[in-house]
Design a protein around this motif. Structure first.
Motif, PDB file in Angstrom:
ATOM      1  N   LEU A 305      26.844  -7.065  55.846  1.00 41.54           N
ATOM      2  CA  LEU A 305      25.586  -6.337  55.681  1.00 41.54           C
ATOM      3  C   LEU A 305      25.167  -5.669  56.985  1.00 41.54           C
ATOM      4  O   LEU A 305      24.721  -4.511  56.988  1.00 41.54           O
ATOM      5  CB  LEU A 305      24.495  -7.297  55.196  1.00 41.54           C
ATOM      6  N   ALA A 306      25.330  -6.376  58.106  1.00 43.12           N
ATOM      7  CA  ALA A 306      25.010  -5.785  59.409  1.00 43.12           C
ATOM      8  C   ALA A 306      25.919  -4.606  59.714  1.00 43.12           C
ATOM      9  O   ALA A 306      25.473  -3.576  60.242  1.00 43.12           O
ATOM     10  CB  ALA A 306      25.118  -6.842  60.504  1.00 43.12           C
ATOM     11  N   LEU A 307      27.223  -4.748  59.396  1.00 42.75           N
ATOM     12  CA  LEU A 307      28.153  -3.635  59.584  1.00 42.75           C
ATOM     13  C   LEU A 307      27.714  -2.420  58.772  1.00 42.75           C
ATOM     14  O   LEU A 307      27.709  -1.285  59.266  1.00 42.75           O
ATOM     15  CB  LEU A 307      29.559  -4.053  59.151  1.00 42.75           C
ATOM     16  N   TRP A 308      27.364  -2.651  57.527  1.00 43.16           N
ATOM     17  CA  TRP A 308      26.965  -1.576  56.629  1.00 43.16           C
ATOM     18  C   TRP A 308      25.718  -0.856  57.163  1.00 43.16           C
ATOM     19  O   TRP A 308      25.684   0.380  57.228  1.00 43.16           O
ATOM     20  CB  TRP A 308      26.692  -2.149  55.236  1.00 43.16           C
ATOM     21  N   CYS A 309      24.726  -1.633  57.556  1.00 45.00           N
ATOM     22  CA  CYS A 309      23.462  -1.043  58.009  1.00 45.00           C
ATOM     23  C   CYS A 309      23.575  -0.411  59.389  1.00 45.00           C
ATOM     24  O   CYS A 309      22.724   0.391  59.782  1.00 45.00           O
ATOM     25  CB  CYS A 309      22.357  -2.112  58.024  1.00 45.00           C
ATOM     26  N   THR A 310      24.626  -0.758  60.135  1.00 49.04           N
ATOM     27  CA  THR A 310      24.836  -0.162  61.454  1.00 49.04           C
ATOM     28  C   THR A 310      25.618   1.143  61.374  1.00 49.04           C
ATOM     29  O   THR A 310      25.284   2.117  62.067  1.00 49.04           O
ATOM     30  CB  THR A 310      25.589  -1.158  62.371  1.00 49.04           C
ATOM     31  N   PHE A 311      26.647   1.215  60.505  1.00 51.50           N
ATOM     32  CA  PHE A 311      27.579   2.337  60.561  1.00 51.50           C
ATOM     33  C   PHE A 311      27.464   3.341  59.422  1.00 51.50           C
ATOM     34  O   PHE A 311      27.802   4.509  59.624  1.00 51.50           O
ATOM     35  CB  PHE A 311      29.008   1.807  60.655  1.00 51.50           C
TER      36      PHE A 311
END
Length: 418
Positions: A305-311
């Motif tokens: 989820l953090a990857l998705w919201c970052t990139f």
């Protein structure tokens, strides 16, 4: 015009960039310049610098966005997705393994020596990148003054990063000539209706970004906080990871209580030793926090989820703005503004490089009116020797990047045995 590369060539070159992109934005930008301008000739010098200036204006990791934009420039939206994804995925996969090891074995002492060697090689990569970019950017006294002033303002914390970029743009706009520079004008990927593409990109990538966030918000609890916090970071991270680290540490440690200060610093240190953008520290933080709160399943979900919201927002910014870059570069005032932004970016990279090098070579630092200064008595002679050797191998012997990284890690591990 340079022949358009095939998708297989794109996969090969950007796969190589993704695997070798150690050292933060300075080294990564230098590596992309070496691959895309010097080695393959896919992009002209002015195209690359114009793309870099544009990406520095956006929130998020500038090196990842530069890779995405270059991929778009070469093979459209699919090329951009390929380039941006390959820049992130190797480091993201490694981060998951590092978190698992860190959670199980603490601070990973068995690889501490190897990390020291990798960091020494990173300094050599940064030095090479700065030398290469400075020869391209410092083409006039004005550019040199802007680069130096940018470095001084950021290192002394007189001005924040956005203010430095805005002032460089304004100065370039004011000093601009009334005729466009031919080298800056390019017809490649010319878009007949750029606003139509912009609206389509905003709708598609915006929806792609928000759907998982909506599910996380509806679930509530920890995942809701992860989705909203890292989505917020994606909007405010002008200047890359270093510019937002202080805010991130405060929120993660004090506001949410996910990690301790020591754990947060370990996360940064481990993220610095992986390929890909340093902002992958967001993935490390979310994954480790999930592991501590709910085990492996929650850790994997939070990290993804953090990857998705970052990139995913990075693709939104690039694909919505890219159709307008050629028009911007063909406007004499705007192209002049971007030229001085490129000079300011050199100062930004020098600032980040100085921060990294001082923290590698000295165990203690102190704040002063002119910025962070090393405590000379805390000098690490082993780190110094490894750094000098890596610079010599990179600049004088001209050894390949991967060879220098491997030799530095092996040398550091060997020294650590004694």
């Amino acid at each position: 015009m340079t022949q358009m590369p095939s998708y297989s060539d794109l996969l090969r070159v950007f796969g190589r960039i993704g695997l070798l992109s150690f050292g933060g934005p300075a080294a990564q930008i230098g590596l992309m310049h070496q691959e895309l301008v010097d080695r393959t000739g896919w992009l002209k010098e002015k195209e690359f610098l114009g793309a870099l200036s544009f990406c520095m204006l956006l929130p998020g990791p500038e090196a990842m966005q530069l890779a995405t934009f270059c991929g778009w420039k070469l093979r459209g939206t699919l090329g951009g997705v390929i380039a941006g994804s390959l820049f992130v995925l190797p480091g993201a996969a490694l981060i998951f393994f590092l978190v698992a090891g860190y959670a199980a074995y603490g601070d990973l002492p068995q690889v501490a020596s190897a990390f020291l060697g990798v960091k020494a090689a990173v300094v050599a990569i940064i030095v090479q990148a700065l030398l290469g970019l400075s020869r391209k950017v410092l083409t006039s006294k004005v550019n040199a003054v802007v680069a130096l002033a940018s470095f001084a303002a950021l290192y002394s914390a007189i001005l924040p990063f956005p203010a430095v970029i805005v002032l460089a743009a304004v100065l370039g706009f004011v000093l601009s000539r009334q005729t466009a520079t031919p080298d800056l004008v390019t017809s490649r990927n010319h878009v007949e209706n750029p606003w139509k593409q912009t609206v389509a990109a905003v709708a598609f990538w915006g929806l792609l970004w928000l759907i998982p966030v909506a599910f996380a918000v509806s679930a509530g609890g920890f995942l809701k906080d992860v989705a909203l916090f890292f989505s917020q970071l994606a909007v405010v991270t002008f200047g890359g990871a270093y510019a937002v680290l202080a805010y991130m540490v405060q929120a993660v440690v004090q506001d949410f209580g996910w990690l301790t200060t020591d754990q947060m610093m370990d996360a940064l240190g481990l993220a610095e030793t992986t390929p890909g953008p340093l902002i992958l520290v967001t993935q490390f933080v979310a994954t480790l926090a999930g592991q501590l709160q709910g085990g492996a399943s929650l850790a994997l979900t939070a990290g993804l989820l953090a990857l998705w919201c970052t990139f995913i927002p990075c693709f939104l910014w690039i694909f919505s703005g890219a159709p307008h870059v050629s028009r911007i570069l063909s406007n004499p005032r705007l192209s002049s503004a971007l030229t001085l932004i490129s000079a300011a970016v050199l100062g930004v990279i020098a600032n980040l490089s100085m921060w990294f090098t001082i923290n590698l070579l000295f165990a203690k630092t102190t704040l002063s009116p002119i910025g962070t200064l090393p405590v000379l008595t805390s000098f690490d002679p082993i780190a110094g020797i490894l750094t000098v050797a890596a610079i010599f191998a990179m600049l004088k012997l001209r050894l390949p990047l991967l060879v220098v990284l491997a030799l530095s890690a092996i040398a550091a591990m060997t020294i650590g045995l004694f």
